[in-house]
Design a protein around this motif. Structure first.
Motif, PDB file in Angstrom:
ATOM      1  N   ALA A  80      46.231  36.664  -6.613  1.00  0.00           N
ATOM      2  CA  ALA A  80      46.597  35.856  -7.671  1.00  0.00           C
ATOM      3  C   ALA A  80      45.175  35.231  -8.438  1.00  0.00           C
ATOM      4  O   ALA A  80      45.487  35.239  -9.566  1.00  0.00           O
ATOM      5  CB  ALA A  80      47.344  34.612  -7.085  1.00  0.00           C
ATOM      6  N   TRP A  81      44.182  35.243  -7.773  1.00  0.00           N
ATOM      7  CA  TRP A  81      43.166  34.771  -8.382  1.00  0.00           C
ATOM      8  C   TRP A  81      42.827  35.868  -9.352  1.00  0.00           C
ATOM      9  O   TRP A  81      42.271  35.760 -10.692  1.00  0.00           O
ATOM     10  CB  TRP A  81      41.748  34.516  -7.533  1.00  0.00           C
ATOM     11  N   TYR A  82      42.737  37.359  -9.041  1.00  0.00           N
ATOM     12  CA  TYR A  82      42.373  38.350  -9.915  1.00  0.00           C
ATOM     13  C   TYR A  82      43.070  38.647 -10.900  1.00  0.00           C
ATOM     14  O   TYR A  82      42.677  39.209 -12.068  1.00  0.00           O
ATOM     15  CB  TYR A  82      41.869  39.554  -8.866  1.00  0.00           C
ATOM     16  N   ALA A  83      44.370  38.352 -10.763  1.00  0.00           N
ATOM     17  CA  ALA A  83      45.249  38.464 -11.917  1.00  0.00           C
ATOM     18  C   ALA A  83      44.916  37.468 -12.952  1.00  0.00           C
ATOM     19  O   ALA A  83      45.332  37.873 -14.122  1.00  0.00           O
ATOM     20  CB  ALA A  83      46.896  37.903 -11.193  1.00  0.00           C
ATOM     21  N   VAL A  84      44.237  36.552 -12.898  1.00  0.00           N
ATOM     22  CA  VAL A  84      43.953  35.653 -13.861  1.00  0.00           C
ATOM     23  C   VAL A  84      42.372  35.340 -14.277  1.00  0.00           C
ATOM     24  O   VAL A  84      41.884  34.591 -14.945  1.00  0.00           O
ATOM     25  CB  VAL A  84      44.393  34.058 -13.673  1.00  0.00           C
ATOM     26  N   ALA A  85      41.688  36.283 -13.295  1.00  0.00           N
ATOM     27  CA  ALA A  85      40.103  36.240 -13.459  1.00  0.00           C
ATOM     28  C   ALA A  85      39.473  36.665 -14.812  1.00  0.00           C
ATOM     29  O   ALA A  85      39.962  37.677 -15.215  1.00  0.00           O
ATOM     30  CB  ALA A  85      39.469  36.980 -12.312  1.00  0.00           C
ATOM     31  N   ASP A  86      38.464  35.918 -15.358  1.00  0.00           N
ATOM     32  CA  ASP A  86      37.752  36.556 -16.475  1.00  0.00           C
ATOM     33  C   ASP A  86      36.709  37.532 -16.157  1.00  0.00           C
ATOM     34  O   ASP A  86      35.624  37.112 -16.300  1.00  0.00           O
ATOM     35  CB  ASP A  86      37.116  35.230 -17.139  1.00  0.00           C
ATOM     36  N   LEU A  87      37.268  38.575 -15.796  1.00  0.00           N
ATOM     37  CA  LEU A  87      36.542  39.713 -15.278  1.00  0.00           C
ATOM     38  C   LEU A  87      36.883  40.923 -15.994  1.00  0.00           C
ATOM     39  O   LEU A  87      38.233  41.446 -16.290  1.00  0.00           O
ATOM     40  CB  LEU A  87      36.446  40.229 -13.905  1.00  0.00           C
ATOM     41  N   PRO A  88      35.977  41.849 -16.372  1.00  0.00           N
ATOM     42  CA  PRO A  88      36.242  43.312 -17.102  1.00  0.00           C
ATOM     43  C   PRO A  88      36.970  44.167 -15.920  1.00  0.00           C
ATOM     44  O   PRO A  88      36.908  43.949 -14.593  1.00  0.00           O
ATOM     45  CB  PRO A  88      35.134  43.834 -17.455  1.00  0.00           C
TER      46      PRO A  88
END
Length: 357
Positions: free
Chosen positions: A326-334
């Motif tokens: 869930a965190w990676y779904a909204v993370a500001d990461l390329p």
């Protein structure tokens, strides 16, 4: 370049750090001191016909990566490499000024979901297999084929060994022939059925046999019995037997004894690092940082000390993985690091380093 040469010619070092449990702040009084680092090839060797991508000592607890290999792995978000780059200053034994050009935040991406959390998921699957090995036990001598053979007797079956003992027959005096359309079923004969000499091969050839064997049977003779060989069961047993004793031979005996003393039915150190990777995966998504020095030391060491049951750890890990996704779904990461940046970084490091020579 060799490990020994690099140790003598330290001018080619770019980074050298304490790694492993001491870098993680998870060391105990008996922990070893591991080292990892980065080096750059001498310019002449770089232009030659060979390329050395990494060197290590005999025990592999001191490992050094050539800068190109380091950047290749960094671009893949390899956990060991990101940890090396992000090692706390207290554990950095040497850092070349050129390493200021390489910043972890320039490489962190959504790939970390797979490389950190995905690797932890693989480790959990491995732990399940390890759990099975810890809780199973095989005698040193493998069962033979007869243990998986049964004879039809009326409306039920009896073990082949029991049938042979009842009839005072040796397996070597038996011969088998196939029965059409009956998988792994055989007509069984023995020498005493025949007036003249017969040459039977026996039910199986020896302790290491993987299947029963057939014999030439004289015509017009009724079988003494119908035998079934549980071949599938025997195949599974042989694989598990071999895997168990391979694990016994190669396991870390001190760690195994530690787990036995704890009464833990899993590799506690292995599970501790699984949860460390999960925590680091979440921190990357939430804070864009690789936190090598663990502030959750007490929690992680409690896992190592057997504070949780195996089933509880699996449930905790499953819940943790769901939160991380869930965190990676909204993370500001390329989605992934920029290959062009990696290439330009490598060129700049080489130009700067060799230019000074």
């Amino acid at each position: 370049m060799t490990f020994e040469r690099l140790k003598e010619q330290r001018q080619y070092l770019l980074l050298e750090c304490v790694s492993g449990s001491r870098a993680y702040n998870l060391h105990t009084p008996t922990s070893d001191t591991d080292l990892k680092g980065i080096f750059i090839l001498p310019q002449q060797e770089l232009y030659g016909m060979t390329y050395t991508d990494q060197v290590a000592n005999a025990t592999n607890d001191e490992v050094y990566f050539e800068v190109r290999r380091f950047l290749e792995l960094l671009e893949k978000n390899n956990p060991n490499i990101l940890e090396l780059l992000s090692t706390h200053a207290d554990n950095q034994l040497y850092r070349h000024p050129l390493m200021q050009l390489v910043r972890p935040e320039d490489f962190l991406s959504r790939l970390c979901l797979e490389t950190f959390a995905g690797y932890a998921k693989t480790q959990i699957k491995r732990a399940k297999g390890l759990n099975k090995k810890i809780n199973q036990s095989f005698p040193e001598v493998r069962k033979d084929i007869l243990e998986f053979c049964y004879v039809v007797q009326g409306s039920h079956s009896v073990p082949m060994k029991t049938w042979l003992e009842q009839h005072q027959i040796l397996q070597q005096d038996c011969g088998l022939s196939r029965i059409d359309h009956f998988r792994d079923a055989y007509a069984l004969f023995y020498r005493q059925q025949f007036a003249g000499p017969v040459s039977f091969k026996g039910i199986f050839s020896g302790e290491q046999a993987n299947d029963v064997q057939l014999s030439a049977i004289p015509a017009s003779t009724e079988p003494a019995a119908i035998m079934h060989f549980n071949k599938d069961g025997y195949t599974v047993y042989c694989k598990e037997f071999a895997a168990y004793w391979d694990w016994v031979e190669n396991r870390n005996e001190a760690r195994y004894q530690h787990n036995q003393q704890l009464g833990a039915d899993y590799d506690s150190k292995h599970m501790m690092h699984t949860f460390r990777l999960l925590e680091m995966a979440e921190e990357i998504a939430r804070y864009k940082e690789v936190r090598v020095h663990r502030q959750d030391r007490d929690f992680l060491l409690s896992i190592r000390n057997g504070a949780f049951t195996y089933d509880t750890l699996l449930q905790m890990a499953t819940e943790k993985l769901e939160k991380i996704q869930a965190w990676y779904a909204v993370a500001d990461l390329p989605d992934h690091p920029d290959p062009a940046h990696t290439e330009q970084l490598l060129i700049k490091i080489r130009e700067e380093f060799y230019g000074k020579k």
